[in-house]
Design a protein around this motif. Structure first.
Motif, short mmCIF file in Angstrom:
data_model
loop_
_atom_site.label_atom_id
_atom_site.label_comp_id
_atom_site.label_asym_id
_atom_site.label_seq_id
_atom_site.Cartn_x
_atom_site.Cartn_y
_atom_site.Cartn_z
N ASP A 121 0.80 -1.22 0.00
CA ASP A 121 0.00 0.00 0.00
C ASP A 121 0.84 1.27 0.00
OD1 ASP A 121 -2.55 -0.68 -0.31
OD2 ASP A 121 -3.11 -0.58 1.81
N SER A 122 1.91 1.26 0.81
CA SER A 122 2.69 2.49 0.93
C SER A 122 3.33 2.86 -0.41
CB SER A 122 3.76 2.33 2.01
OG SER A 122 4.60 1.25 1.67
N ASP A 123 3.58 1.86 -1.26
CA ASP A 123 4.24 2.14 -2.54
C ASP A 123 3.41 3.07 -3.41
OD1 ASP A 123 6.25 0.44 -1.76
OD2 ASP A 123 5.46 -1.29 -2.83
N TRP A 124 2.13 2.74 -3.59
CA TRP A 124 1.32 3.58 -4.48
C TRP A 124 0.99 4.90 -3.82
CZ3 TRP A 124 -3.83 5.07 -3.64
CH2 TRP A 124 -4.59 4.34 -2.72
N PRO A 144 -11.69 5.52 -9.31
CA PRO A 144 -12.15 4.88 -8.08
C PRO A 144 -11.03 4.17 -7.31
CG PRO A 144 -12.98 3.74 -10.03
CD PRO A 144 -12.38 5.02 -10.50
N LEU A 145 -9.93 3.82 -8.01
CA LEU A 145 -8.84 3.15 -7.28
C LEU A 145 -7.96 4.15 -6.53
CD1 LEU A 145 -7.85 0.06 -9.45
CD2 LEU A 145 -9.58 0.31 -7.66
N ASP A 164 -9.91 -0.20 2.17
CA ASP A 164 -11.03 -0.39 3.11
C ASP A 164 -12.27 0.36 2.63
OD1 ASP A 164 -9.70 2.00 3.58
OD2 ASP A 164 -10.15 2.01 5.73
N ARG A 165 -12.09 1.51 1.98
CA ARG A 165 -13.25 2.24 1.43
C ARG A 165 -13.89 1.46 0.28
NH1 ARG A 165 -13.38 7.45 3.10
NH2 ARG A 165 -15.56 7.00 2.75
N LEU A 166 -13.01 0.92 -0.59
CA LEU A 166 -13.52 0.12 -1.71
C LEU A 166 -14.26 -1.11 -1.22
CD1 LEU A 166 -10.56 0.05 -4.23
CD2 LEU A 166 -12.89 0.85 -4.71
N ALA A 167 -13.68 -1.76 -0.21
CA ALA A 167 -14.30 -2.96 0.33
C ALA A 167 -15.67 -2.61 0.92
CB ALA A 167 -13.40 -3.58 1.40
N ARG A 177 -0.47 0.18 -7.65
CA ARG A 177 -1.78 0.18 -6.99
C ARG A 177 -2.38 -1.23 -6.92
NH1 ARG A 177 -4.94 -0.29 -4.06
NH2 ARG A 177 -6.88 0.80 -3.56
N VAL A 178 -2.00 -2.09 -7.88
CA VAL A 178 -2.59 -3.43 -7.91
C VAL A 178 -1.84 -4.32 -6.91
CG1 VAL A 178 -3.34 -5.34 -9.37
CG2 VAL A 178 -3.24 -3.04 -10.31
N THR A 179 -2.16 -4.12 -5.65
CA THR A 179 -1.53 -4.88 -4.56
C THR A 179 -2.30 -6.19 -4.37
OG1 THR A 179 -2.99 -3.81 -2.98
CG2 THR A 179 -0.84 -2.78 -3.33
#
Ligand SMILES: *Cc1c(COP(=O)(O)O)cnc(C)c1O
Ligand code: SF4
Length: 332
Positions: free
Chosen positions: A8-11, A163-164, A169-172, A200-202
């Motif tokens: 997550d921290s990467d993107w 949207p990404l 957690d918001r998407l979920a 972003r595609v983690t």
């Protein structure tokens, strides 16, 4: 390919570190400093925003680079051109403050977030009145209530913005809320993120998309084959390997993909990665983007050339969006 998987921290770091200043961009790419003034002028009402992952695929010192052209503010944007308007699709009338657009039968588009990871200079939402949207939580709650109340909506399209840009957690939470609405069978995500910031595609994002019991379809946007480096290829592969259908839409853009060879090599690269070409969009006539327009007649000839060179499934549908129509209008 692949290598170590992104966190997550990467993107999130990529977003923070994106290039926002024309002067810095010129320095990084060896572009003439004399152009900075005009770029700043053009960026005044639609700021420049370019992630470094994108810049890594741009040729240094070349103002005509097809990737640079998509993100570089230029003086041509400031010139008014007849027929090019702030809201070519009459969306601000169609959108209620909830950011829910229902133009087509069975499908509703949700402006999940107004922000993007990149600012594409030809974007038809570059003048969208995002500031008139309610704050995120209130807006999404209102959109969900409207979807719940309309049993004709079988497919929800998360759009934006991108949207990404929402955290997992918001998407979920959004996916779970939609899953509770019985008549919503499919969740579609329109995103450029896997292309501009493939980090972003983690594994966690893929997990969120796989967790919902609804069918999930991801539609990305690639306009030129050079956008697909090994990191983008690996990101697309992570989605497809998870069983998620991935489709691509491109915008036909002058100086970017207006040659048959370019579109052909883009389509080949996509299908080799198991991503299906979906749409080739005629440019929406938004103010500031006139210099990107390719006449429809030329577009038709390009698609005809593609049909002669590619398997049928690898040829995108050439379409235009016309306000008031019940579907995108086929042009070829
Ligand atoms: C493009 C679009 C859709 C999706 O159309 P498809 O042809 O199904 O891809 C839905 N709603 C809006 C507002 C759109 O602009
Ligand atoms: S990512 Fe999509 S919505 Fe965002 S600026 Fe580019 S074209 Fe527009």
């Amino acid at each position: 390919m692949g290598g170590c998987l992104p966190h997550d921290s990467d993107w999130q770091d990529c977003l923070v570190e994106a290039v926002r200043s024309p002067a810095e961009l010129c320095g990084l790419l060896g572009l003439p400093a004399a152009r900075v003034g005009e770029m700043e002028l053009a960026a005044a009402d639609f700021p420049m925003l370019v992630p470094r992952a994108w810049l890594g695929r741009v040729r240094r010192g070349d103002l005509a680079d097809p990737l640079l052209r998509q993100v570089l503010p230029t003086v041509e944007e400031c010139r008014p051109v007849d027929g090019f308007t702030a809201d070519p699709l009459a969306e601000s009338r169609a959108a209620c403050s909830a950011g829910l657009l229902k133009k087509y039968q069975g499908r509703a588009l949700v402006v999940a977030t107004p922000t993007c990871a990149v600012h594409c200079r030809y974007c038809f939402r570059r003048h969208f009145p995002f500031d008139r949207l309610e704050c995120e939580s209130g807006r999404l709650a209102a959109a969900l209530a409207a979807i719940d109340a309309d049993a004709s909506i079988a497919e929800v399209i998360l759009s934006g913005g991108d949207p990404l840009m929402l955290a997992d957690d918001r998407l979920a939470g959004l996916a779970q809320a939609l899953e509770r609405i019985e008549h919503v069978r499919r969740l579609r995500i329109h995103t450029r993120m896997p292309i501009v910031i493939p980090q972003r595609v983690t594994p966690s994002l893929v997990g969120v998309l796989r967790a919902t019991r609804r069918a999930v379809i991801v539609v990305v946007q690639v306009n030129h084959p050079a956008e697909i480096d090994q990191h983008v290829a690996a990101a697309l592969e992570r989605l497809v390997d998870a069983g998620i259908p991935v489709l691509n839409q491109s915008v036909l853009l002058r100086g970017v993909n207006d040659r048959a060879e370019v579109l052909e090599s883009l389509c080949r690269r996509l299908v080799d990665l198991r991503v299906l070409p979906y749409y080739l969009h005629q440019l929406d006539r938004v103010a500031g983007a006139a210099h990107f327009e390719v006449p429809e007649q030329e577009g038709r000839a390009l698609v005809k050339a593609l049909r002669a060179r590619l398997p049928g499934y690898a040829v995108p549908r050439y379409v235009r969006e016309t306000p008031g129509q019940t579907a995108k209008e086929p042009l070829a």
